[in-house]
Design a protein around this motif. Structure first.
Motif, mmCIF file in Angstrom:
data_model
loop_
_atom_site.group_PDB
_atom_site.id
_atom_site.type_symbol
_atom_site.label_atom_id
_atom_site.label_comp_id
_atom_site.label_asym_id
_atom_site.label_seq_id
_atom_site.Cartn_x
_atom_site.Cartn_y
_atom_site.Cartn_z
ATOM 1 N N ARG A 233 -14.601 -3.149 -16.487
ATOM 2 C CA ARG A 233 -16.054 -3.322 -16.479
ATOM 3 C C ARG A 233 -16.495 -4.390 -15.481
ATOM 4 O O ARG A 233 -17.583 -4.310 -14.916
ATOM 5 N N HIS A 234 -15.681 -5.374 -15.233
ATOM 6 C CA HIS A 234 -16.057 -6.474 -14.359
ATOM 7 C C HIS A 234 -15.581 -6.303 -12.924
ATOM 8 O O HIS A 234 -15.544 -7.259 -12.168
ATOM 9 N N ALA A 235 -15.234 -5.101 -12.563
ATOM 10 C CA ALA A 235 -14.868 -4.761 -11.182
ATOM 11 C C ALA A 235 -13.980 -5.824 -10.538
ATOM 12 O O ALA A 235 -14.380 -6.511 -9.611
ATOM 13 N N PRO A 236 -12.773 -5.974 -11.063
ATOM 14 C CA PRO A 236 -11.898 -7.020 -10.523
ATOM 15 C C PRO A 236 -11.543 -6.780 -9.054
ATOM 16 O O PRO A 236 -11.432 -5.643 -8.612
ATOM 17 N N SER B 178 18.700 -16.243 -4.337
ATOM 18 C CA SER B 178 18.314 -15.287 -3.306
ATOM 19 C C SER B 178 17.070 -14.536 -3.774
ATOM 20 O O SER B 178 16.698 -14.597 -4.942
ATOM 21 N N THR B 179 16.459 -13.826 -2.844
ATOM 22 C CA THR B 179 15.256 -13.066 -3.168
ATOM 23 C C THR B 179 15.633 -11.675 -3.657
ATOM 24 O O THR B 179 16.334 -10.940 -2.972
ATOM 25 N N LEU B 180 15.177 -11.335 -4.843
ATOM 26 C CA LEU B 180 15.369 -10.001 -5.405
ATOM 27 C C LEU B 180 14.327 -9.036 -4.847
ATOM 28 O O LEU B 180 14.641 -7.925 -4.437
ATOM 29 N N ALA B 181 13.068 -9.465 -4.845
ATOM 30 C CA ALA B 181 11.976 -8.591 -4.390
ATOM 31 C C ALA B 181 10.752 -9.439 -4.098
ATOM 32 O O ALA B 181 10.623 -10.566 -4.581
ATOM 33 N N ARG B 182 9.857 -8.846 -3.339
ATOM 34 C CA ARG B 182 8.580 -9.496 -3.019
ATOM 35 C C ARG B 182 7.486 -8.434 -3.118
ATOM 36 O O ARG B 182 7.642 -7.324 -2.617
ATOM 37 N N PHE B 183 6.384 -8.815 -3.760
ATOM 38 C CA PHE B 183 5.249 -7.913 -3.925
ATOM 39 C C PHE B 183 3.971 -8.632 -3.506
ATOM 40 O O PHE B 183 3.823 -9.836 -3.710
ATOM 41 N N VAL B 184 3.033 -7.867 -2.955
ATOM 42 C CA VAL B 184 1.760 -8.403 -2.493
ATOM 43 C C VAL B 184 0.627 -7.697 -3.229
ATOM 44 O O VAL B 184 0.678 -6.481 -3.454
ATOM 45 N N VAL B 185 -0.393 -8.475 -3.589
ATOM 46 C CA VAL B 185 -1.644 -7.941 -4.129
ATOM 47 C C VAL B 185 -2.725 -8.384 -3.154
ATOM 48 O O VAL B 185 -2.987 -9.579 -3.001
ATOM 49 N N GLU B 186 -3.326 -7.431 -2.470
ATOM 50 C CA GLU B 186 -4.364 -7.726 -1.483
ATOM 51 C C GLU B 186 -5.719 -7.893 -2.167
ATOM 52 O O GLU B 186 -6.016 -7.199 -3.141
ATOM 53 N N ASP B 187 -6.534 -8.772 -1.637
ATOM 54 C CA ASP B 187 -7.878 -8.966 -2.160
ATOM 55 C C ASP B 187 -8.644 -7.644 -2.091
ATOM 56 O O ASP B 187 -8.652 -6.972 -1.048
ATOM 57 N N GLY B 188 -9.262 -7.260 -3.179
ATOM 58 C CA GLY B 188 -10.064 -6.044 -3.218
ATOM 59 C C GLY B 188 -9.268 -4.782 -3.470
ATOM 60 O O GLY B 188 -9.847 -3.697 -3.554
ATOM 61 N N ARG B 189 -7.939 -4.875 -3.573
ATOM 62 C CA ARG B 189 -7.081 -3.693 -3.812
ATOM 63 C C ARG B 189 -6.175 -3.994 -4.996
ATOM 64 O O ARG B 189 -5.209 -4.746 -4.853
ATOM 65 N N ALA B 190 -6.487 -3.444 -6.130
ATOM 66 C CA ALA B 190 -5.700 -3.698 -7.336
ATOM 67 C C ALA B 190 -4.328 -3.042 -7.229
ATOM 68 O O ALA B 190 -4.176 -1.963 -6.683
ATOM 69 N N GLY B 191 -3.351 -3.725 -7.765
ATOM 70 C CA GLY B 191 -2.002 -3.186 -7.831
ATOM 71 C C GLY B 191 -1.042 -3.851 -6.875
ATOM 72 O O GLY B 191 -1.392 -4.125 -5.719
ATOM 73 N N PRO B 192 0.194 -4.110 -7.345
ATOM 74 C CA PRO B 192 1.192 -4.730 -6.494
ATOM 75 C C PRO B 192 1.815 -3.713 -5.528
ATOM 76 O O PRO B 192 1.995 -2.562 -5.872
ATOM 77 N N VAL B 193 2.130 -4.189 -4.327
ATOM 78 C CA VAL B 193 2.745 -3.347 -3.302
ATOM 79 C C VAL B 193 4.002 -4.079 -2.823
ATOM 80 O O VAL B 193 3.931 -5.274 -2.519
ATOM 81 N N PRO B 194 5.149 -3.378 -2.762
ATOM 82 C CA PRO B 194 6.357 -4.042 -2.229
ATOM 83 C C PRO B 194 6.096 -4.566 -0.826
ATOM 84 O O PRO B 194 5.459 -3.913 -0.009
ATOM 85 N N ALA B 195 6.582 -5.776 -0.577
ATOM 86 C CA ALA B 195 6.396 -6.396 0.747
ATOM 87 C C ALA B 195 7.680 -6.342 1.546
ATOM 88 O O ALA B 195 8.742 -6.310 1.028
#
Length: 161
Positions: free
Chosen positions: A39-42, A144-161
């Motif tokens: 409802r609050h348009a995150p 060590s790094t297992l994984a990296r994810f990005v959440v862009e402003d205005g786009r909901a949901g994590p994306v592998p980086a």
């Protein structure tokens, strides 16, 4: 960002079992929070959790599903549930893999590695880097790094980086 103590996203088990020791045990409360987020348009809401001694990265969908139904609807948030640094998960990776296959909103699920998450937050993006320790029994263990994810402003949901 909403910090809370466990995994928020639903975990549908292949056996049909429902865990009541997570948000799955409180479907009404989860539905109200999902409705408020929608409802609050995150712009890029992120939920943080832990306590289950497992790493989970999930797309948070508008409808968590009920009575064994899969979550549905648009992605409205991202979730990062961090593992423990040294305590074991109490399950096997094979079982966690089966749960992940049964839950398409789950992007990553690991119980076999110990570690921590790092969040780099700017107005443009949220980046989570999941780090794992080589040997949780050693204070001088490497990591060590297992994984990296990005959440862009205005786009909901994590994306592998």
């Amino acid at each position: 960002m909403i910090a809370q103590q466990t995994l928020f996203s639903p975990r549908r088990y292949p056996s049909g079992v429902v865990s009541t020791d997570s948000w799955d045990g409180y479907p009404g409360a989860r539905a109200r929070l999902l409705q408020s987020l929608a409802r609050h348009a995150p712009r890029n809401s992120v939920l943080l959790g832990g306590d289950i001694h497992q790493n989970f990265v999930c797309k948070v969908l508008a409808d968590a599903g009920a009575d064994g139904q899969q979550p549905a609807g648009p992605v409205i948030a991202s979730e990062f549930c961090g593992t423990s640094i040294s305590s074991r998960a109490g399950t096997t990776q094979d079982k966690v893999d089966a749960i992940a296959r049964h839950n398409p909103h789950v992007l990553l699920a690991r119980c076999d590695l110990r570690g921590y998450g790092l969040a780099d937050i700017t107005p443009q993006r949220w980046t989570t880097t999941l780090r794992v320790v080589d040997d949780p029994l050693r204070a001088d263990s490497g990591a060590s790094t297992l994984a990296r994810f990005v959440v862009e402003d205005g786009r909901a949901g994590p994306v592998p980086a």
